[in-house]
Design a protein around this motif. Structure first.
Motif, short mmCIF file in Angstrom:
data_model
loop_
_atom_site.label_atom_id
_atom_site.label_comp_id
_atom_site.label_asym_id
_atom_site.label_seq_id
_atom_site.Cartn_x
_atom_site.Cartn_y
_atom_site.Cartn_z
N MET A 1 1.65 -3.66 -6.17
CA MET A 1 2.16 -2.79 -5.13
C MET A 1 2.97 -3.62 -4.14
O MET A 1 2.57 -4.71 -3.77
CB MET A 1 0.98 -2.09 -4.42
CG MET A 1 1.40 -1.32 -3.21
SD MET A 1 0.08 -0.43 -2.41
CE MET A 1 -0.28 0.80 -3.61
N LYS A 2 4.05 -3.06 -3.70
CA LYS A 2 4.90 -3.75 -2.73
C LYS A 2 4.34 -3.54 -1.32
O LYS A 2 3.69 -2.54 -1.03
CB LYS A 2 6.32 -3.22 -2.82
CG LYS A 2 6.99 -3.57 -4.15
CD LYS A 2 8.42 -3.13 -4.15
CE LYS A 2 9.05 -3.54 -5.47
NZ LYS A 2 10.47 -3.23 -5.49
N LYS B 1 5.82 -2.79 1.42
CA LYS B 1 6.31 -1.59 2.12
C LYS B 1 5.54 -0.34 1.69
O LYS B 1 5.29 0.55 2.49
CB LYS B 1 7.81 -1.41 1.92
CG LYS B 1 8.24 -1.10 0.51
CD LYS B 1 9.73 -0.89 0.41
CE LYS B 1 10.09 -0.52 -1.03
NZ LYS B 1 11.48 -0.16 -1.14
N ASP B 2 5.13 -0.29 0.40
CA ASP B 2 4.33 0.84 -0.08
C ASP B 2 2.94 0.84 0.55
O ASP B 2 2.41 1.87 0.94
CB ASP B 2 4.22 0.81 -1.60
CG ASP B 2 5.57 0.94 -2.29
OD1 ASP B 2 6.48 1.59 -1.70
OD2 ASP B 2 5.73 0.38 -3.39
N ASP C 1 2.19 -0.58 3.43
CA ASP C 1 2.39 -0.23 4.84
C ASP C 1 2.47 1.28 5.02
O ASP C 1 1.90 1.84 5.96
CB ASP C 1 3.67 -0.87 5.38
CG ASP C 1 3.54 -2.35 5.62
OD1 ASP C 1 2.39 -2.84 5.67
OD2 ASP C 1 4.57 -3.03 5.75
N LYS C 2 3.19 1.94 4.12
CA LYS C 2 3.33 3.40 4.23
C LYS C 2 1.97 4.08 4.06
O LYS C 2 1.64 5.00 4.81
CB LYS C 2 4.33 3.92 3.21
CG LYS C 2 4.55 5.42 3.31
CD LYS C 2 5.71 5.88 2.47
CE LYS C 2 5.96 7.36 2.51
NZ LYS C 2 5.23 8.20 3.38
N LEU C 3 1.19 3.64 3.07
CA LEU C 3 -0.14 4.21 2.88
C LEU C 3 -0.99 4.04 4.13
O LEU C 3 -1.69 4.96 4.56
CB LEU C 3 -0.84 3.55 1.69
CG LEU C 3 -0.37 3.93 0.30
CD1 LEU C 3 -1.08 3.08 -0.74
CD2 LEU C 3 -0.61 5.40 0.04
N TYR D 1 -7.21 -1.89 -2.09
CA TYR D 1 -6.16 -2.73 -2.65
C TYR D 1 -6.36 -4.21 -2.32
O TYR D 1 -5.53 -5.04 -2.67
CB TYR D 1 -4.79 -2.27 -2.16
CG TYR D 1 -4.48 -0.86 -2.59
CD1 TYR D 1 -4.16 -0.56 -3.91
CD2 TYR D 1 -4.54 0.19 -1.68
CE1 TYR D 1 -3.90 0.74 -4.31
CE2 TYR D 1 -4.27 1.50 -2.07
CZ TYR D 1 -3.96 1.76 -3.38
OH TYR D 1 -3.70 3.05 -3.77
#
Length: 79
Positions: free
Chosen positions: A1-2, A4-5, A7-9, A20
């Motif tokens: 997982m990146k 930014k992904d 962070d969004k979650l 994670y």
């Protein structure tokens, strides 16, 4: 997982992002404990237990919280 992904979650708050991470070896820095004995009159102890129950916590956790808050307040007053 990146990142930014992730962070969004986290920002969306809809999912627990701790799943994670491998937290099996995490530790708190400078988190050593020492047992302290405290004597209180039975009436005060009953009041303390009632307050702990009201806040859905333990007696020890409540005392620790109150001591920590008081010390933080005292240290900011000195600055």
């Amino acid at each position: 997982m990146k990142a930014k992904d992730l962070d969004k979650l986290f920002d969306d708050g809809e999912e627990d992002v701790l799943q994670y991470f491998d937290v099996s070896k995490t530790r708190r820095i400078n988190w050593e404990h020492e047992l302290v004995e405290l004597e209180l009159p039975k009436e005060r102890l009953a009041e303390l237990d009632a307050e702990a129950a009201r806040l859905n916590t333990t007696r020890g956790q409540l005392i620790s919280k109150w001591v920590r808050e008081r010390l933080e307040k005292a240290s900011t007053a000195v600055e």
